[in-house]
Write a protein that holds these residues in place. Structure first.
Motif, PDB file in Angstrom:
ATOM      1  N   CYS A 526      36.782   3.501   1.692  1.00  0.00           N
ATOM      2  CA  CYS A 526      36.942   2.964   3.055  1.00  0.00           C
ATOM      3  C   CYS A 526      38.297   3.358   3.629  1.00  0.00           C
ATOM      4  O   CYS A 526      38.406   3.731   4.811  1.00  0.00           O
ATOM      5  N   CYS A 527      39.333   3.281   2.811  1.00  0.00           N
ATOM      6  CA  CYS A 527      40.668   3.655   3.283  1.00  0.00           C
ATOM      7  C   CYS A 527      40.766   5.156   3.536  1.00  0.00           C
ATOM      8  O   CYS A 527      41.487   5.593   4.439  1.00  0.00           O
ATOM      9  N   VAL A 528      40.029   5.975   2.762  1.00  0.00           N
ATOM     10  CA  VAL A 528      40.013   7.415   3.016  1.00  0.00           C
ATOM     11  C   VAL A 528      39.386   7.699   4.375  1.00  0.00           C
ATOM     12  O   VAL A 528      39.893   8.509   5.164  1.00  0.00           O
ATOM     13  N   VAL A 529      38.270   7.031   4.672  1.00  0.00           N
ATOM     14  CA  VAL A 529      37.644   7.205   5.988  1.00  0.00           C
ATOM     15  C   VAL A 529      38.579   6.701   7.079  1.00  0.00           C
ATOM     16  O   VAL A 529      38.717   7.330   8.141  1.00  0.00           O
ATOM     17  N   PHE A 530      39.237   5.571   6.849  1.00  0.00           N
ATOM     18  CA  PHE A 530      40.210   5.038   7.802  1.00  0.00           C
ATOM     19  C   PHE A 530      41.302   6.069   8.078  1.00  0.00           C
ATOM     20  O   PHE A 530      41.660   6.325   9.236  1.00  0.00           O
ATOM     21  N   GLY A 531      41.849   6.662   7.011  1.00  0.00           N
ATOM     22  CA  GLY A 531      42.910   7.646   7.198  1.00  0.00           C
ATOM     23  C   GLY A 531      42.440   8.860   7.967  1.00  0.00           C
ATOM     24  O   GLY A 531      43.185   9.403   8.803  1.00  0.00           O
ATOM     25  N   ASN A 532      41.217   9.322   7.730  1.00  0.00           N
ATOM     26  CA  ASN A 532      40.700  10.465   8.475  1.00  0.00           C
ATOM     27  C   ASN A 532      40.524  10.135   9.950  1.00  0.00           C
ATOM     28  O   ASN A 532      40.782  10.977  10.815  1.00  0.00           O
ATOM     29  N   LEU A 533      40.067   8.926  10.249  1.00  0.00           N
ATOM     30  CA  LEU A 533      39.930   8.530  11.657  1.00  0.00           C
ATOM     31  C   LEU A 533      41.298   8.431  12.321  1.00  0.00           C
ATOM     32  O   LEU A 533      41.471   8.838  13.484  1.00  0.00           O
ATOM     33  N   TRP A 534      42.269   7.893  11.605  1.00  0.00           N
ATOM     34  CA  TRP A 534      43.618   7.785  12.169  1.00  0.00           C
ATOM     35  C   TRP A 534      44.214   9.176  12.396  1.00  0.00           C
ATOM     36  O   TRP A 534      44.919   9.411  13.387  1.00  0.00           O
ATOM     37  N   ALA A 535      43.947  10.097  11.497  1.00  0.00           N
ATOM     38  CA  ALA A 535      44.539  11.426  11.585  1.00  0.00           C
ATOM     39  C   ALA A 535      43.999  12.238  12.754  1.00  0.00           C
ATOM     40  O   ALA A 535      44.583  13.268  13.103  1.00  0.00           O
ATOM     41  N   THR A 536      42.892  11.812  13.359  1.00  0.00           N
ATOM     42  CA  THR A 536      42.389  12.548  14.527  1.00  0.00           C
ATOM     43  C   THR A 536      43.345  12.452  15.706  1.00  0.00           C
ATOM     44  O   THR A 536      43.334  13.318  16.584  1.00  0.00           O
ATOM     45  N   GLY A 537      44.146  11.389  15.764  1.00  0.00           N
ATOM     46  CA  GLY A 537      45.068  11.214  16.883  1.00  0.00           C
ATOM     47  C   GLY A 537      44.418  10.640  18.119  1.00  0.00           C
ATOM     48  O   GLY A 537      45.073  10.534  19.167  1.00  0.00           O
ATOM     49  N   ASP A 538      43.126  10.268  18.041  1.00  0.00           N
ATOM     50  CA  ASP A 538      42.444   9.704  19.205  1.00  0.00           C
ATOM     51  C   ASP A 538      43.024   8.332  19.519  1.00  0.00           C
ATOM     52  O   ASP A 538      43.119   7.458  18.647  1.00  0.00           O
ATOM     53  N   VAL A 539      43.397   8.131  20.781  1.00  0.00           N
ATOM     54  CA  VAL A 539      44.054   6.881  21.177  1.00  0.00           C
ATOM     55  C   VAL A 539      43.114   5.699  21.013  1.00  0.00           C
ATOM     56  O   VAL A 539      43.487   4.645  20.497  1.00  0.00           O
ATOM     57  N   GLY A 540      41.857   5.871  21.465  1.00  0.00           N
ATOM     58  CA  GLY A 540      40.906   4.766  21.364  1.00  0.00           C
ATOM     59  C   GLY A 540      40.638   4.364  19.929  1.00  0.00           C
ATOM     60  O   GLY A 540      40.563   3.171  19.610  1.00  0.00           O
ATOM     61  N   LEU A 541      40.511   5.357  19.056  1.00  0.00           N
ATOM     62  CA  LEU A 541      40.264   5.048  17.654  1.00  0.00           C
ATOM     63  C   LEU A 541      41.440   4.320  17.028  1.00  0.00           C
ATOM     64  O   LEU A 541      41.276   3.316  16.325  1.00  0.00           O
ATOM     65  N   ARG A 542      42.646   4.803  17.304  1.00  0.00           N
ATOM     66  CA  ARG A 542      43.826   4.163  16.697  1.00  0.00           C
ATOM     67  C   ARG A 542      44.000   2.746  17.224  1.00  0.00           C
ATOM     68  O   ARG A 542      44.356   1.829  16.460  1.00  0.00           O
ATOM     69  N   ARG A 543      43.741   2.568  18.515  1.00  0.00           N
ATOM     70  CA  ARG A 543      43.875   1.222  19.069  1.00  0.00           C
ATOM     71  C   ARG A 543      42.849   0.291  18.445  1.00  0.00           C
ATOM     72  O   ARG A 543      43.138  -0.875  18.160  1.00  0.00           O
TER      73      ARG A 543
END
Length: 762
Positions: A526-543
């Motif tokens: 789950c944390c690996v998927v979280f890190g990949n989503l964060w690494a995209t740099g998408d503002v909506g995803l990070r928020r």
């Protein structure tokens, strides 16, 4: 000789099965005593062994009948037979079975039985050599030999006497009987070996059972047993089918007692070939299910056995075995277990890279995708196979995305589609969600962020944005659930360690296994998927991700700690190159999350992986000071949740502004106002870049269509599964339509962004 013996036995059985048991004959041939028969005596006389009419008893019965007729008595006047109660019936059964002659088995009586068995075996072989063409000459000796074999069944209930059994000639004699020409004697010998090596002997008398198995191995029992197995013909009689079942039981028992014997059975015998050939039969029976179970036992944890199966085209055969269940469910019970055994063998073999390539070549990914679409019971096994196939191997992941498998995968990930798993005590729903998380994490790791395959990764990441970030919310729900389980287990382990005595050593492996049982691996994924989503740099995803963390009073620190432990636990299972690539991937995620790690000397793969993650938009423009606890190389411990505070402020600083990944300083705003021409040039560059992206997407789409056409032509030319051709055509059309819709949506988003920037500039 065997045919003459079979004829005599069949003649005896026919005589015994006649109505009334007699049929008025003076002699009924029988190979063995089959119980008392009214009016007959079992003996050896002028006609041989069998039942002879007792003339004296027949005369008395005739006199009684004549007297009854002379007396004129009717049926009502004659006394009705006295009904027998349960005790009387038991007494008669004991008398017929000669139960009084059964003695308690001890060492002395066992030695006597073994000596008698050896003597009878030698006598029978001597008579067989002397009277080759006269089976009736050695029939009596074979009956006695079979009775002695059955008398040894008592020793299976007394495993403590196994050392006495091993001292004499019992083992060599029994193994010699496996090759006896009379299949009944060989079948009884196999049954005796199955009873002696059964689970009852292992539970209470492990040492004695291991000694028995070692003696059997020294006498070449695996080779002789498999040779006898190949000689049985199941279709001829139920007795031989039962003998085949007993042979497989002996194999299972021996491997259970001594696991290293699995490699001996595969390497030195033809057992694997027989098992694969047995699975090819279309009709299902008990032995087919048992063969699949034995195959699953032999493949578990044995790389050599898995390689042997792959060399005999076992992957293609197993796919053929499970393909029939994509359109129908197996019958409850044995057939259901048979299907799950086939999937287990596939998953065990898919741990090897060569077998993964064979799996893809045999169109295993396409078959698993059809099973996910079918909504049958096979979806459970298909999901498990895809999880194993995509681990540390990119080609199955790419094929799954090209086939449109993300729709079915995320339907299971969201819990909207229910999966029926095998009957048992384990939680199927929890296992399915763990498989889904692991499969998504494997896709994140295997799909490239740049190059020709970047579009596949974009399709995967877009799933977490659509429908108001519902899949992102589901990910955080699972992350918090497994985080709670692992932390509760860690608190329990800490309390147990604190209560342990000072001289008592704590086994680190047991502690790790306890945390893994609580869900540590799924939490890491789950944390690996979280890190990949964060690494995209998408503002909506990070928020969205930060909002979910802050609602629970947490920051990015617990995620970084779990990822750091995952980074330190990466081994060299898939080889040094694959391990370096995996470490580079996780290292890039940690750096994107703002962690500062110590540089590893000569780790070129790590630098490349970090740069690859940064190209997704995450970490190239971040300057984060992280506490020293994220620089340690030891395993990270769980943290307690609290108010975000200063850590939350640092996490917020990692958020890129709405217009890009890099924060814009105030001085830059005034500079843009002073140079409008440079702004127009930047806008023109963005338009050109957008046009180039559109052309690349169109080119990639055309290339995928060409690849699909080529694959369709190959599949149609091989004539395999015409239904799959129609499904693939529909999938290709739907995929093209979805790709065009996504292109139009991206263009509209970029146009809206350009207009918004223009309005802000004005």
């Amino acid at each position: 000789m065997a045919s003459n013996t079979a004829w005599v036995l069949s003649t005896a059985l026919q005589g015994l099965s006649q109505p009334g048991g007699t049929g008025g004959k003076d002699f009924l041939p029988a190979a063995r005593f089959a119980g008392a028969k009214p009016g007959y005596i079992f003996k050896v006389d002028e006609h041989g062994l069998g039942y002879y009419l007792d003339k004296a008893q027949a005369g008395e019965r005739a006199g009684e009948d004549g007297g009854a007729r002379e007396g004129g008595g009717t049926g009502e006047e004659r006394a009705a037979p006295r009904p027998l109660d349960a005790d009387e019936l038991l007494r008669q059964a004991e008398e017929e079975a000669n139960i009084d002659q059964i003695q308690v088995l001890d060492a002395k009586s066992l030695r006597r039985l073994v000596a008698g068995l050896d003597k009878k075996y030698k006598e029978n072989m001597a008579l067989r050599f002397k009277h080759v063409e006269q089976p009736d000459k050695f029939l009596d000796s074979e009956v006695d030999l079979d009775e002695h074999i059955k008398s040894l069944m008592q020793v299976a209930g007394s495993p403590e006497l196994y050392p006495v059994l091993l001292d004499g000639p019992a083992i060599p004699t029994l193994l010699s009987l496996l090759s006896h020409e009379n299949t009944d004697i060989a079948a009884d010998t196999v049954e005796l070996l199955a009873e002696m090596t059964g689970a009852d002997a292992v539970e209470e008398f492990g040492e004695e059972a291991r000694g028995l198995v070692e003696a059997l191995v020294e006498a070449n029992a695996p080779e002789l047993l498999v040779q006898r197995l190949l000689g049985f013909k199941e279709a001829d009689s139920d007795e031989e089918a039962r003998a085949v079942h007993n042979c497989l039981a002996v194999v299972e028992n021996m491997v259970e007692i001594q696991p290293e014997l699995g490699a001996v059975f595969v390497e030195k015998t033809k057992l694997l070939t027989w098992l694969l050939r047995r699975l090819k039969r279309r009709e299902f029976d008990t032995n087919k299910q048992y063969a699949s179970e034995i195959l699953a036992i032999l493949m578990q944890g044995s790389v050599s056995n898995q390689a042997k199966l792959g060399s005999e085209n076992g992957i293609d055969l197993l796919l053929t075995c499970v393909a029939q269940y994509k359109s129908k469910d197996p019958a409850p019970g044995e057939e259901e277990e048979y299907m799950q055994n086939c999937f287990d063998v596939l998953c065990a073999c898919l741990m090897q890279p060569d077998h993964k390539a064979a799996f893809v070549k045999a169109e295993g990914v396409e078959l698993m995708h059809l099973m996910l679409q079918s909504r049958r019971q096979c979806r459970y096994g298909a999901l498990k196979c895809l999880d194993f196939a995509t681990t540390r191997y990119a080609l199955p992941a790419e094929k799954l995305v090209d086939l449109g498998g993300l729709k079915q995968l995320f339907g299971l990930f969201m819990g909207k589609a229910k999966v029926k798993g095998p009957a048992g005590e384990h939680d199927v729903d929890s296992e399915v969600e763990e498989r889904c998380v692991s499969l998504v994490a494997s896709l994140m790791a295997q799909l490239p962020a740049t190059g020709r395959g970047a579009a596949r990764r974009e399709r995967l990441l877009a799933k977490f944005v659509e429908a108001e970030f519902e899949k992102t919310d589901r990910l955080m729900e699972l992350l918090f659930r497994y985080q709670t389980r692992v932390r509760a287990e860690e608190r329990r382990l800490m309390a147990a360690v604190a209560e342990a005595e000072e001289d008592e050593q704590v086994d680190e492996e047991e502690l790790l296994l306890a945390r893994l049982d609580a869900g540590l691996f799924t939490l890491q994924q789950c944390c690996v998927v979280f890190g990949n989503l964060w690494a995209t740099g998408d503002v909506g995803l990070r928020r969205r991700l930060l909002g979910a963390l802050h609602q629970k009073g947490q920051t990015l620190a617990p995620v970084r700690e779990v990822l750091l432990e995952c980074y330190n636990s990466i081994g060299t299972e898939g080889g040094a190159e694959e391990a370096a690539r995996a470490r580079a991937h996780v290292r890039g995620l940690l750096e994107a999350l703002g962690a500062e790690l110590e540089e590893e000397g000569g780790d070129e793969a790590g630098a490349a992986g970090a740069a690859d993650v940064q190209r997704q938009g995450g970490g190239a423009d971040m300057d984060v000071e992280e506490p020293s606890k994220d620089k340690r190389s030891a395993t990270a411990q769980g943290t307690t949740s609290g108010q975000p505070g200063e850590a939350a402020r640092r996490d917020t600083e990692l958020m890129p502004p709405p217009g890009g990944n890099k924060p814009l300083a105030k001085a830059d705003k005034g500079k843009r106002e002073e140079h409008p021409r440079e702004q127009d040039k930047d806008r023109s560059d963005r338009d050109k870049e957008r046009d180039r992206d559109r052309e690349r997407r169109e080119s990639s789409r055309r290339q995928r269509e060409t690849e699909l056409d080529d694959r369709d032509r190959k599949v149609s030319s091989s004539g395999r599964d015409r239904d799959r051709d129609r499904d693939r055509d529909g999938t290709r059309e739907k995929e093209g339509a979805r790709e065009r819709d996504r292109d139009r949506e991206r263009d509209r988003d970029r146009d809206r962004g350009s207009r918004r920037e223009e309005r802000e500039r004005r």
